[in-house]
Design an enzyme around this catalytic site. Structure first.
Site, PDB file in Angstrom:
ATOM      1  N   SER A  10       0.892  -1.167  -0.171  1.00 35.22           N
ATOM      2  CA  SER A  10      -0.077   0.052   0.027  1.00 35.22           C
ATOM      3  C   SER A  10       0.839   1.306   0.090  1.00 35.22           C
ATOM      4  O   SER A  10       1.767   1.404   1.012  1.00 35.22           O
ATOM      5  CB  SER A  10      -1.018   0.062   1.170  1.00 35.22           C
ATOM      6  OG  SER A  10      -1.223   1.432   1.326  1.00 35.22           O
ATOM      7  N   HIS A  35      -1.403  -1.369  -4.282  1.00 33.74           N
ATOM      8  CA  HIS A  35      -2.547  -1.198  -3.623  1.00 33.74           C
ATOM      9  C   HIS A  35      -2.633   0.518  -3.270  1.00 33.74           C
ATOM     10  O   HIS A  35      -1.776   1.039  -2.618  1.00 33.74           O
ATOM     11  CB  HIS A  35      -2.413  -1.858  -2.392  1.00 33.74           C
ATOM     12  CG  HIS A  35      -3.817  -1.729  -1.348  1.00 33.74           C
ATOM     13  ND1 HIS A  35      -5.093  -2.450  -1.681  1.00 33.74           N
ATOM     14  CD2 HIS A  35      -4.349  -0.826  -0.586  1.00 33.74           C
ATOM     15  CE1 HIS A  35      -5.931  -2.142  -0.899  1.00 33.74           C
ATOM     16  NE2 HIS A  35      -5.438  -1.179  -0.207  1.00 33.74           N
ATOM     17  N   ASP A  37      -5.056   3.576  -1.850  1.00 33.42           N
ATOM     18  CA  ASP A  37      -5.871   4.134  -0.872  1.00 33.42           C
ATOM     19  C   ASP A  37      -6.353   5.390  -0.987  1.00 33.42           C
ATOM     20  O   ASP A  37      -5.860   6.156  -0.689  1.00 33.42           O
ATOM     21  CB  ASP A  37      -5.314   3.771   0.677  1.00 33.42           C
ATOM     22  CG  ASP A  37      -5.162   2.341   0.826  1.00 33.42           C
ATOM     23  OD1 ASP A  37      -6.036   1.521   0.813  1.00 33.42           O
ATOM     24  OD2 ASP A  37      -3.873   2.046   1.417  1.00 33.42           O
ATOM     25  N   MET A  39      -9.030   8.240   0.131  1.00 35.42           N
ATOM     26  CA  MET A  39      -9.934   8.332   1.371  1.00 35.42           C
ATOM     27  C   MET A  39     -10.658   9.878   1.138  1.00 35.42           C
ATOM     28  O   MET A  39      -9.814  10.822   0.699  1.00 35.42           O
ATOM     29  CB  MET A  39      -9.005   8.319   2.504  1.00 35.42           C
ATOM     30  CG  MET A  39      -8.424   7.204   2.781  1.00 35.42           C
ATOM     31  SD  MET A  39      -7.499   7.193   4.385  1.00 35.42           S
ATOM     32  CE  MET A  39      -6.570   5.564   4.273  1.00 35.42           C
ATOM     33  N   HIS A  68      -8.489   1.100  -3.713  1.00 35.47           N
ATOM     34  CA  HIS A  68      -9.375   0.793  -2.568  1.00 35.47           C
ATOM     35  C   HIS A  68     -10.125   2.047  -2.350  1.00 35.47           C
ATOM     36  O   HIS A  68      -9.442   3.149  -1.834  1.00 35.47           O
ATOM     37  CB  HIS A  68      -8.364   0.274  -1.465  1.00 35.47           C
ATOM     38  CG  HIS A  68      -9.084   0.116  -0.192  1.00 35.47           C
ATOM     39  ND1 HIS A  68      -8.720  -0.195   1.147  1.00 35.47           N
ATOM     40  CD2 HIS A  68     -10.635  -0.159   0.093  1.00 35.47           C
ATOM     41  CE1 HIS A  68      -9.544  -0.152   1.903  1.00 35.47           C
ATOM     42  NE2 HIS A  68     -10.752  -0.139   1.159  1.00 35.47           N
ATOM     43  N   MET A  70     -12.071   4.452  -0.127  1.00 36.10           N
ATOM     44  CA  MET A  70     -12.903   4.674   1.012  1.00 36.10           C
ATOM     45  C   MET A  70     -13.569   5.904   1.100  1.00 36.10           C
ATOM     46  O   MET A  70     -13.104   6.756   1.708  1.00 36.10           O
ATOM     47  CB  MET A  70     -11.760   4.641   2.078  1.00 36.10           C
ATOM     48  CG  MET A  70     -11.489   2.999   2.510  1.00 36.10           C
ATOM     49  SD  MET A  70      -9.755   2.983   3.372  1.00 36.10           S
ATOM     50  CE  MET A  70      -8.549   3.277   1.988  1.00 36.10           C
ATOM     51  N   MET A 139     -11.476  -6.062   5.791  1.00 35.02           N
ATOM     52  CA  MET A 139     -10.518  -4.845   6.331  1.00 35.02           C
ATOM     53  C   MET A 139     -10.045  -5.714   7.936  1.00 35.02           C
ATOM     54  O   MET A 139     -10.953  -6.200   8.543  1.00 35.02           O
ATOM     55  CB  MET A 139     -11.385  -3.725   6.724  1.00 35.02           C
ATOM     56  CG  MET A 139     -11.592  -2.833   5.652  1.00 35.02           C
ATOM     57  SD  MET A 139     -10.114  -2.502   4.606  1.00 35.02           S
ATOM     58  CE  MET A 139      -8.997  -1.786   5.746  1.00 35.02           C
ATOM     59  N   ASP A 177      -6.401  -6.430   4.545  1.00 34.96           N
ATOM     60  CA  ASP A 177      -5.880  -5.150   4.266  1.00 34.96           C
ATOM     61  C   ASP A 177      -5.997  -4.477   5.966  1.00 34.96           C
ATOM     62  O   ASP A 177      -6.849  -4.183   6.309  1.00 34.96           O
ATOM     63  CB  ASP A 177      -6.742  -4.241   3.645  1.00 34.96           C
ATOM     64  CG  ASP A 177      -6.155  -2.763   3.318  1.00 34.96           C
ATOM     65  OD1 ASP A 177      -5.155  -2.644   3.621  1.00 34.96           O
ATOM     66  OD2 ASP A 177      -6.776  -2.100   2.665  1.00 34.96           O
TER      67      ASP A 177
END
Ligand code: DX5
Ligand code: ZN
Length: 218
Positions: A10, A35, A37, A39, A68, A70, A139, A177
């Site tokens: 990540s 990966h 992330d 957010m 991913h 979020m 998660m 994750d």
């Protein structure tokens, strides 16, 4: 026969001032996926990076981009993530009112469909849509931050999901994750995990390439 697991470092824990270098390190390493992330400060109490940053990463990365999300209402941005190179697009179960429709849209954009579950969300909720999912991201920390400790109950969720997937004869992958290290990697694989995400454990280590190799050989 043993399934060979994949490693997805990540970049949340990478050096953002040297992203090109970090991408080149991952390209040269035994990592399988990047990966990424995303957010939004709404679904999770933190803001990371978004579409323009992924666009730059995509120019340097030579491997699968595992994005991913979020974020609330991810449907608003599916096409844009495709346009910056997302190969796997994961949305949160808890953020989608019409999950089935969201999965159809991701497929229509020719990306792999991922669904992430928060630690409190039971895997049984995925039963009616499991055949429409390419990857389930379990998660193993509460989403929003890197560097948190692994929630032990995750092993039970992995085993339960592994059984559901196998019973249906599906090839849906299980990704873990949060808080992944050498102390839980082997146990997660044995429970049925296919993809291990690791942020801090890789990027904060003295030799990230060697750490990726270790996880790959776990
Ligand atoms: C957490 C993110 C994770 C995070 C993992 O919200 O989804 O991907 O980067 O970081 P570590 O491996 O440090 O727990
Ligand atoms: Zn993640």
């Amino acid at each position: 026969m043993e399934r060979k697991h994949l490693i997805a470092p990540s970049l949340l824990a990478a050096d953002f001032a040297n992203l090109q270098k970090e991408c080149e390190m991952l390209n040269a390493s035994e990592a399988d996926w990047f990966h990424l992330d995303v957010m939004d400060g709404m679904f999770v109490p933190n803001i990371s990076f978004g579409i323009p940053v992924i666009d730059f990463i995509n120019r340097h990365a030579t491997k699968t981009l595992d994005v991913h999300l979020m974020i609330e209402q991810p449907d608003r941005y599916i096409k844009q993530f495709k346009s910056v190179g997302a190969d796997v697009l994961t949305v949160h179960y808890e953020a989608c009112k019409h999950l089935h429709r969201t999965l159809q849209t991701i497929k229509a954009e020719d990306m792999q469909r991922g669904v992430a579950l928060n630690p409190h969300t039971p895997v049984s909720l995925l039963e009616p849509v499991l055949h429409d999912i390419d990857l389930v991201c379990l998660m193993s920390v509460n989403p929003g931050f890197g560097g948190q400790s692994f929630i032990e109950h995750t092993y039970d969720k992995v085993s339960e999901l592994r059984q559901m997937i196998d019973a249906k004869g599906l090839s849906t992958k299980i990704e873990i994750d949060g808080g992944v290290t050498m102390s839980n990697a082997r146990k997660l694989i044995d429970a049925g995990a296919d993809v291990l995400v690791a942020g801090s454990f890789v990027f904060k280590s003295a030799d990230p390439m060697a750490t990726i190799k270790e996880l790959k050989n776990a």
